[in-house]
Design an enzyme around this catalytic site. Structure first.
Site, PDB file in Angstrom:
ATOM      1  CD  GLU A 273      96.821 -52.303 -29.755  1.00 46.91           C
ATOM      2  OE1 GLU A 273      96.090 -52.656 -30.690  1.00 46.91           O
ATOM      3  OE2 GLU A 273      96.477 -52.404 -28.549  1.00 46.91           O
TER       4      GLU A 273
ATOM      5  CB  CYS B 242      95.124 -48.122 -29.394  1.00 52.66           C
ATOM      6  SG  CYS B 242      95.227 -48.938 -27.788  1.00 52.66           S
TER       7      CYS B 242
ATOM      8  CB  CYS C  12      95.122 -51.468 -25.557  1.00 53.61           C
ATOM      9  SG  CYS C  12      93.370 -51.049 -25.443  1.00 53.61           S
TER      10      CYS C  12
END
Length: 141
Positions: free
Chosen positions: A56, A91, A54
């Site tokens: 992040e 995350c 992801c």
């Protein structure tokens, strides 16, 4: 629940990356993080059916490559003007493990808010509490 000021410059940095760098289905999310010294680091996700990272998580690596290991605030923004998107469960766990004092910008039913990562992942598993010491003894009590 503790609220912090919303960093609109950080949201715009992520939105600009999402708007200008999104590329098909592989890069649909952008993230931006502000370091404690005020720098902004941005990145895109790398979607892959095997579980590509992801945005992040890519920010964490991009920040480390720039010598930034002290992230203060993070936000993710979707392409196609989807706006602020909260981090997924994986995350949230990684962010809590790497940066337990991190603040995350999310959209809630009452508007955009900045919340501690611990508010997004209450009663969390703490990865470091379950690692073995070099002598074989665990660190958990």
């Amino acid at each position: 629940m503790t609220h912090h000021p919303v960093d609109h410059e950080l949201i715009e940095a992520a939105a600009d990356v999402a708007r200008t760098r999104a590329h098909g289905d592989n890069h649909t999310m952008a993230a931006a993080a502000r370091t404690r010294d005020g720098r902004i680091v941005t990145a895109m996700n790398a979607y892959h059916f095997t579980g590509g990272p992801c945005a992040e998580l890519v920010v964490i690596g991009a920040a480390a490559a720039q010598g930034a290991y002290d992230l203060d605030t993070m936000v993710a923004v979707g392409d196609r003007d989807r706006g602020v998107v909260p981090p997924c469960g994986r995350c949230r766990q990684v962010l809590a493990d790497y940066f337990p004092d991190l603040k995350v910008i999310v959209t809630t039913p009452t508007g955009t808010r900045t919340l501690p990562i611990t508010d997004l992942l209450p009663v969390t598993y703490v990865w470091s509490d379950h690692q073995l010491e070099p002598d074989g003894a665990g660190t958990a009590s």
